[in-house]
Each structure stands twice: as structure tokens, then as C-alpha cells.
Design a protein around this motif. Sequence first.
Motif, PDB file in Angstrom:
ATOM      1  N   ALA A  32      48.020  36.884  65.246  1.00  0.00           N
ATOM      2  CA  ALA A  32      47.691  35.942  64.185  1.00  0.00           C
ATOM      3  C   ALA A  32      47.309  34.589  64.770  1.00  0.00           C
ATOM      4  O   ALA A  32      47.533  34.314  65.956  1.00  0.00           O
ATOM      5  CB  ALA A  32      48.882  35.775  63.242  1.00  0.00           C
ATOM      6  N   ALA A  33      46.727  33.739  63.954  1.00  0.00           N
ATOM      7  CA  ALA A  33      46.495  32.354  64.350  1.00  0.00           C
ATOM      8  C   ALA A  33      47.839  31.650  64.502  1.00  0.00           C
ATOM      9  O   ALA A  33      48.879  32.131  64.041  1.00  0.00           O
ATOM     10  CB  ALA A  33      45.629  31.660  63.310  1.00  0.00           C
ATOM     11  N   SER A  34      47.830  30.480  65.135  1.00  0.00           N
ATOM     12  CA  SER A  34      49.084  29.783  65.416  1.00  0.00           C
ATOM     13  C   SER A  34      49.850  29.396  64.151  1.00  0.00           C
ATOM     14  O   SER A  34      51.073  29.237  64.192  1.00  0.00           O
ATOM     15  CB  SER A  34      48.818  28.533  66.259  1.00  0.00           C
ATOM     16  N   ASP A  35      49.143  29.279  63.019  1.00  0.00           N
ATOM     17  CA  ASP A  35      49.821  28.938  61.760  1.00  0.00           C
ATOM     18  C   ASP A  35      50.262  30.168  60.975  1.00  0.00           C
ATOM     19  O   ASP A  35      50.740  30.052  59.849  1.00  0.00           O
ATOM     20  CB  ASP A  35      48.922  28.064  60.887  1.00  0.00           C
ATOM     21  N   GLY A  36      50.097  31.363  61.573  1.00  0.00           N
ATOM     22  CA  GLY A  36      50.527  32.588  60.910  1.00  0.00           C
ATOM     23  C   GLY A  36      49.458  33.289  60.103  1.00  0.00           C
ATOM     24  O   GLY A  36      49.739  34.329  59.491  1.00  0.00           O
ATOM     25  N   THR A  37      48.248  32.763  60.086  1.00  0.00           N
ATOM     26  CA  THR A  37      47.175  33.376  59.312  1.00  0.00           C
ATOM     27  C   THR A  37      46.620  34.606  60.033  1.00  0.00           C
ATOM     28  O   THR A  37      46.238  34.513  61.202  1.00  0.00           O
ATOM     29  CB  THR A  37      46.026  32.386  59.069  1.00  0.00           C
ATOM     30  N   PRO A  38      46.569  35.762  59.378  1.00  0.00           N
ATOM     31  CA  PRO A  38      45.971  36.949  60.003  1.00  0.00           C
ATOM     32  C   PRO A  38      44.509  36.715  60.352  1.00  0.00           C
ATOM     33  O   PRO A  38      43.805  35.955  59.681  1.00  0.00           O
ATOM     34  CB  PRO A  38      46.127  38.032  58.931  1.00  0.00           C
ATOM     35  N   THR A  39      44.055  37.380  61.406  1.00  0.00           N
ATOM     36  CA  THR A  39      42.706  37.189  61.936  1.00  0.00           C
ATOM     37  C   THR A  39      41.819  38.397  61.650  1.00  0.00           C
ATOM     38  O   THR A  39      42.315  39.492  61.372  1.00  0.00           O
ATOM     39  CB  THR A  39      42.783  36.986  63.457  1.00  0.00           C
ATOM     40  N   PRO A  40      40.488  38.226  61.753  1.00  0.00           N
ATOM     41  CA  PRO A  40      39.589  39.373  61.585  1.00  0.00           C
ATOM     42  C   PRO A  40      39.883  40.516  62.548  1.00  0.00           C
ATOM     43  O   PRO A  40      39.700  41.689  62.205  1.00  0.00           O
ATOM     44  CB  PRO A  40      38.204  38.766  61.823  1.00  0.00           C
ATOM     45  N   LEU A  41      40.345  40.196  63.765  1.00  0.00           N
ATOM     46  CA  LEU A  41      40.682  41.248  64.714  1.00  0.00           C
ATOM     47  C   LEU A  41      41.792  42.139  64.160  1.00  0.00           C
ATOM     48  O   LEU A  41      41.800  43.360  64.385  1.00  0.00           O
ATOM     49  CB  LEU A  41      41.116  40.630  66.040  1.00  0.00           C
ATOM     50  N   MET A  42      42.723  41.550  63.438  1.00  0.00           N
ATOM     51  CA  MET A  42      43.791  42.334  62.831  1.00  0.00           C
ATOM     52  C   MET A  42      43.247  43.277  61.771  1.00  0.00           C
ATOM     53  O   MET A  42      43.754  44.399  61.606  1.00  0.00           O
ATOM     54  CB  MET A  42      44.848  41.405  62.225  1.00  0.00           C
TER      55      MET A  42
ATOM     56  N   GLN B 245      60.104  31.684  61.147  1.00  0.00           N
ATOM     57  CA  GLN B 245      59.222  32.140  62.210  1.00  0.00           C
ATOM     58  C   GLN B 245      60.020  32.491  63.456  1.00  0.00           C
ATOM     59  O   GLN B 245      60.879  31.733  63.904  1.00  0.00           O
ATOM     60  CB  GLN B 245      58.182  31.070  62.548  1.00  0.00           C
ATOM     61  N   THR B 246      59.710  33.634  64.039  1.00  0.00           N
ATOM     62  CA  THR B 246      60.410  34.076  65.237  1.00  0.00           C
ATOM     63  C   THR B 246      59.689  33.650  66.507  1.00  0.00           C
ATOM     64  O   THR B 246      60.206  32.871  67.299  1.00  0.00           O
ATOM     65  CB  THR B 246      60.579  35.598  65.234  1.00  0.00           C
ATOM     66  N   TYR B 247      58.474  34.148  66.711  1.00  0.00           N
ATOM     67  CA  TYR B 247      57.747  33.957  67.961  1.00  0.00           C
ATOM     68  C   TYR B 247      56.366  33.350  67.685  1.00  0.00           C
ATOM     69  O   TYR B 247      55.910  33.317  66.546  1.00  0.00           O
ATOM     70  CB  TYR B 247      57.572  35.305  68.684  1.00  0.00           C
ATOM     71  N   PRO B 248      55.663  32.894  68.721  1.00  0.00           N
ATOM     72  CA  PRO B 248      54.318  32.361  68.520  1.00  0.00           C
ATOM     73  C   PRO B 248      53.345  33.444  68.027  1.00  0.00           C
ATOM     74  O   PRO B 248      53.472  34.615  68.389  1.00  0.00           O
ATOM     75  CB  PRO B 248      53.914  31.876  69.920  1.00  0.00           C
ATOM     76  N   ASP B 249      52.419  33.031  67.198  1.00  0.00           N
ATOM     77  CA  ASP B 249      51.295  33.867  66.767  1.00  0.00           C
ATOM     78  C   ASP B 249      51.720  35.100  65.981  1.00  0.00           C
ATOM     79  O   ASP B 249      51.030  36.128  65.985  1.00  0.00           O
ATOM     80  CB  ASP B 249      50.439  34.285  67.974  1.00  0.00           C
ATOM     81  N   ILE B 250      52.849  35.016  65.280  1.00  0.00           N
ATOM     82  CA  ILE B 250      53.206  36.084  64.355  1.00  0.00           C
ATOM     83  C   ILE B 250      52.702  35.708  62.963  1.00  0.00           C
ATOM     84  O   ILE B 250      52.367  34.559  62.690  1.00  0.00           O
ATOM     85  CB  ILE B 250      54.716  36.352  64.330  1.00  0.00           C
ATOM     86  N   THR B 251      52.654  36.694  62.083  1.00  0.00           N
ATOM     87  CA  THR B 251      52.065  36.470  60.768  1.00  0.00           C
ATOM     88  C   THR B 251      53.056  35.835  59.799  1.00  0.00           C
ATOM     89  O   THR B 251      54.271  35.893  59.987  1.00  0.00           O
ATOM     90  CB  THR B 251      51.553  37.785  60.175  1.00  0.00           C
ATOM     91  N   ALA B 252      52.499  35.244  58.757  1.00  0.00           N
ATOM     92  CA  ALA B 252      53.292  34.629  57.695  1.00  0.00           C
ATOM     93  C   ALA B 252      52.658  34.968  56.358  1.00  0.00           C
ATOM     94  O   ALA B 252      51.536  35.491  56.288  1.00  0.00           O
ATOM     95  CB  ALA B 252      53.381  33.119  57.894  1.00  0.00           C
ATOM     96  N   ILE B 253      53.364  34.656  55.261  1.00  0.00           N
ATOM     97  CA  ILE B 253      52.848  34.953  53.923  1.00  0.00           C
ATOM     98  C   ILE B 253      53.393  33.933  52.922  1.00  0.00           C
ATOM     99  O   ILE B 253      53.867  34.265  51.847  1.00  0.00           O
ATOM    100  CB  ILE B 253      53.181  36.418  53.518  1.00  0.00           C
ATOM    101  N   HIS B 254      53.321  32.625  53.316  1.00  0.00           N
ATOM    102  CA  HIS B 254      53.853  31.591  52.426  1.00  0.00           C
ATOM    103  C   HIS B 254      52.839  30.497  52.106  1.00  0.00           C
ATOM    104  O   HIS B 254      53.223  29.445  51.570  1.00  0.00           O
ATOM    105  CB  HIS B 254      55.141  30.986  52.990  1.00  0.00           C
ATOM    106  N   SER B 255      51.548  30.707  52.414  1.00  0.00           N
ATOM    107  CA  SER B 255      50.544  29.707  52.074  1.00  0.00           C
ATOM    108  C   SER B 255      49.265  30.398  51.626  1.00  0.00           C
ATOM    109  O   SER B 255      49.060  31.595  51.892  1.00  0.00           O
ATOM    110  CB  SER B 255      50.243  28.818  53.292  1.00  0.00           C
ATOM    111  N   PRO B 256      48.380  29.679  50.927  1.00  0.00           N
ATOM    112  CA  PRO B 256      47.111  30.286  50.507  1.00  0.00           C
ATOM    113  C   PRO B 256      46.282  30.826  51.670  1.00  0.00           C
ATOM    114  O   PRO B 256      45.601  31.857  51.528  1.00  0.00           O
ATOM    115  CB  PRO B 256      46.396  29.136  49.797  1.00  0.00           C
ATOM    116  N   SER B 257      46.319  30.155  52.831  1.00  0.00           N
ATOM    117  CA  SER B 257      45.546  30.664  53.972  1.00  0.00           C
ATOM    118  C   SER B 257      46.099  31.998  54.453  1.00  0.00           C
ATOM    119  O   SER B 257      45.337  32.884  54.888  1.00  0.00           O
ATOM    120  CB  SER B 257      45.555  29.646  55.125  1.00  0.00           C
TER     121      SER B 257
END
Length: 395
Positions: free
Chosen positions: A40-50, A75-87
Amino acid sequence: MTNGTTHSADSPLLTPTRLAGPGLDLPNRLVMAPMTRNRAASDGTPTPLMATYYAQRATAGLIIAEAATPNPVGQTYPDITAIHSPSHVAGWRQVTDAVRAAGGRMFLQLQHGGRIGHPTTSGLTPLAPSPVPLPDTIHTPNGRQDAVVPREMSADDIRATVADFAAAARNALDAGFAGVEVHAANGYLLHQFLSRNTNRRTDAYGGAPAGRIRFVREVVEAVAAQVGAERVGVRLSPYFTANGIQEGDTEELYPVLVEALSGLGLAYLHLAFADPDRPLFATIRNAWNGTLIANPVLPPDRIPADGGRSAGERVLAEGADLVSLGRPFLANPDLVERLRRGAPVNQVRDRYLMYVGGETGYTDYPVLDGSSAVTVPGVVAGAEGGAEAGAAARV
């Protein structure tokens, strides 16, 4: 026989079934287990590669997408996903659209790290049931660092976290998922409440099993109230000891928890490291009145030559309804087809590549000629066993 491996087109793993709660017809009984991959991006946003990664594996009967955090402190580790914002919702929508276009179905796992987190990663002091630090270093953007002492959750923290899980579940459905899995396993926050050595509370959320299961029950009930119990699964991992977990009373704890959850009408219960040789497996199967997903124990260093077929068939025979596999799907986008043909399987090339970002070791595993797995440039076909919008559109 194909290349010395038993042809398995008649395996019960490949028979269609239905996940009755959300009304999903599954073409087979194989579930892609949730696996954090740090793409994921650093802010937790999933990427097209995913989106490419998951679409490649859309022939699984069900995909449970990797753990997504319901709030920043989880958040646990860097570049993991999140689901708490519109992005985050928009990023996950790219993934679910791609999987749906490839014919697949998806749930999203919701995970709060609890004490498995670090201020260098999230900017926040981790929260936990008790101020007991992880007895290990933890990966951060600046390399491995000593774990910090988490802040014990107050009653207000507990209420806010329960609400965050419920909001995250609504976001997941808005992102196109068919449902969510509450992660109460593997040493993360909910499991920390269950375990004696990480939960030293003396209030209503600690002590005997009835108290230690309370937070899990409240999270699951709130998520079910938000999106419907039929769209909610729960993952448990009895006997799990990594991440510093020592449950202390596993055989007493889990029957109490399963009984508390069994009357909610949930979509499924997901047992990690399911071992039919332990009596607790049969106890849970008998107590659980719904769909049971079993994640069988596989060798830690190598994917079995049969791709996990025999282990999966064993847990089905012992009462599971669906079988989840992790590393076999990671290294084999077309795992279902390989099991159907009895073809050799790819091995995971390098464990380091699981978490470093980029296509290598992620979307570049070879697929069989004629496989229905989605292919992308650079993925070799034919290299058998190679080198290693809301409720109306939910997958």
C-alpha cells in the motif's frame, strides 16, 4: 497422473458451494487467506499493483483481503492497508472492481495492531488492553526498533475503537467488498484482550474468559449492527504463541467465545492453524452452527507438492466447510487450476520479497498455459513449477 502428481479434478476442494449469509455462490471451497504484503501507499491507500495481484487470484472461491486498519493508531507496520478515510475506500474500490471483473468475490479483514505498532510508523503511542510491551523488536520505516510500552486502553478508548471497527466495516462495503472479517487472531489487539499474559485488566474486560472475550464480542456485535451479521466473519487462532502471546487457558477460553458468537448469525468462523488432531477443533466445530473456514497447518518452510490439497481435504473431512490457504495462493495465482490438473506448484521464492514492495515476488509468479488466472506483462505462462459502487456492486 500429471507429472507424477495425482490428478485432483474430483477433489472436494473443487466442488461449488454457497456462502449463505451474504448469498455468494462460490465455484470452489478454496479461500485465499488474508496475507499482509506491504504494497500500500504510506498512508494505507491500496495501489493499482494490488488490484493486479488480487485479480490474478480471482479464481479462488473467496478472497479475504489482507488486514486493513480501522484507525490510525491501529497501524502495525509501514505500507500496510487501512480503511478509515475516503482515499482508502477509493483505493480498495480499484481492487474490488478488478476482482469482480475477473469473476471473483472478496471480504476485507479488519485488524487493529494493539501493542504491535510503533510511534515511528503511526506517529502515535500504541494502545493495548494492558501496558505490556511486545517482547521483541518491530519493523518501522527506520528499520527494526525496540517495541514501546503501549498505553492501557481506557473505557473511552474501548468505546471509540469499537465504533471505529463499525465505521471501517461500512467503509469496506462502500469500497465494494461483500463483507468483512474481524481479526481476533495472531497476536493483534483483539487477541491481546483474549490472552492472559497481555490482558492483566481487573475490570469487566479482564479476568476470567467471560471478561476477556467481552471486547471481541462488542466489536463483532457493533460491526454486525453496522453492515448485517450475514456479512461478518471472525478469525481466531487458538494455541497461537507468536507475537509474545500466551493464552494460558486455551481449552476453556475458546468454547466460551464461540458460544458467545454462535448466536449472532455471522457469515463464518475462520480458524487459523486448524489442527483436527487437537480435540478443540471438534469442540469448536460442534459448537459453531454456521460456516467454518479452516486454515490447515502446512510446513513452515515449503509449500507441499500437492499445493495443500491433502491437508485441505483432511479438514473438510473433519467438518470444515471451506479451506483457506495462504502461501500456496501467494506463489500460485492459478492455484485452483493447478489443483484441478494435479500440476506442480511454485514455491515462494524469497520470504524477503513478501514485504518489500514492487512487482517482484508479488505479481510475477508464473501461471500454467491455458490458466484462467489474470496475466500481466512479465508473468510467464506455461512455466509449471517455475522459479520460484456500494451494496449494488460487491465482490
